[in-house]
Every structure is written in C-alpha cells, then in structure tokens.
Design an enzyme around this catalytic site. Structure first.
Site, PDB file in Angstrom:
ATOM      1  N   ARG A   1       0.832  -1.213   0.000  1.00 47.35           N
ATOM      2  CA  ARG A   1       0.000   0.000   0.000  1.00 47.35           C
ATOM      3  C   ARG A   1       0.863   1.259   0.000  1.00 47.35           C
ATOM      4  O   ARG A   1       0.566   2.218  -0.707  1.00 47.35           O
ATOM      5  CB  ARG A   1      -0.931   0.023   1.211  1.00 47.35           C
ATOM      6  CG  ARG A   1      -2.059  -0.980   1.143  1.00 47.35           C
ATOM      7  CD  ARG A   1      -2.889  -0.965   2.404  1.00 47.35           C
ATOM      8  NE  ARG A   1      -2.037  -1.338   3.535  1.00 47.35           N
ATOM      9  CZ  ARG A   1      -2.177  -0.863   4.763  1.00 47.35           C
ATOM     10  NH1 ARG A   1      -3.117  -0.014   5.069  1.00 47.35           N
ATOM     11  NH2 ARG A   1      -1.370  -1.267   5.724  1.00 47.35           N
TER      12      ARG A   1
ATOM     13  N   ASN B   1      -6.207  -2.309   2.114  1.00 49.72           N
ATOM     14  CA  ASN B   1      -6.291  -3.763   2.238  1.00 49.72           C
ATOM     15  C   ASN B   1      -7.758  -4.171   2.329  1.00 49.72           C
ATOM     16  O   ASN B   1      -8.558  -3.478   2.937  1.00 49.72           O
ATOM     17  CB  ASN B   1      -5.575  -4.241   3.500  1.00 49.72           C
ATOM     18  CG  ASN B   1      -4.072  -4.176   3.388  1.00 49.72           C
ATOM     19  OD1 ASN B   1      -3.511  -4.149   2.296  1.00 49.72           O
ATOM     20  ND2 ASN B   1      -3.404  -4.157   4.518  1.00 49.72           N
TER      21      ASN B   1
END
Length: 108
Positions: A37, A55
């Site tokens: 990320r 996520n």
C-alpha cells in the site's frame, strides 16, 4: 494477467485537454504485510495522481486512482509489474470517468 478496459471516454475534440480518468483495480497475491500500500501510494504521488489504496478482508488490495490517463496507465503498469513489493498473482482493473472526489493519495 488481468483484464484491462479501454479509455473511459473520447479525447477532447480539439485535442487540447488530457483525459482525466479513474482506475479501479484489485490486486491479488502476496500483497498485504509487505509495504504494498505504501509503495503504491508513493508511486501514485510521484505520478501526480489522487486516490486511495487499502487492504481488503480477503487478502487483496483495492486501488482507486484518478488523473491524466497516461499517468494512470503508468500506475496500472507498475501494479502489474515485478517492481511491486510482495507478489502480484492477479490484477483486475477497469477505467471510468474521474469523479474528482479525492484530494491527494492516501493509504489506509
């Protein structure tokens, strides 16, 4: 690898403005707990894009990014490359018209 849709809309008639598009992607594989990320957010920021990466409960990562189409496509290419942290096994993506709802790019 994944499915890729074409441009969200036709270029401006006079060709003077770049198309601003939205990419919605879902990345599957070993992509959680490896910095995916944060690397995605950093790459998107370098490309001048706005959006978010997060996520998901099933272990995949969701990416929404908006900006000039060439820059968004660079992010999509990066997402599917071997330069990402972890291991991308599958990438699903689609393009649509930008909504203009993001300010900056954030990972959460």
């Amino acid at each position: 690898m994944g499915r890729h849709a074409g441009p969200a809309h036709e270029p401006a008639q006079d060709g003077s403005a770049q198309d601003v598009v939205r990419l919605d992607a879902r990345v599957f594989g070993v992509v959680q707990g490896v910095g995916f990320r944060y690397w995605t957010a950093g790459t998107a920021e370098e490309l001048g894009l706005s959006g978010e990466v997060s996520n998901l409960a099933d272990g995949s990562v969701s990416v929404a990014a908006e900006g000039p189409e060439p820059q968004v496509r660079k992010l999509l290419d990066w997402l599917g490359s071997d330069r990402t942290p972890g291991r991308v096994e599958r990438l699903e993506s689609g393009f649509s018209a930008a909504r203009g709802t993001f300010r900056g790019f954030r990972a959460h």
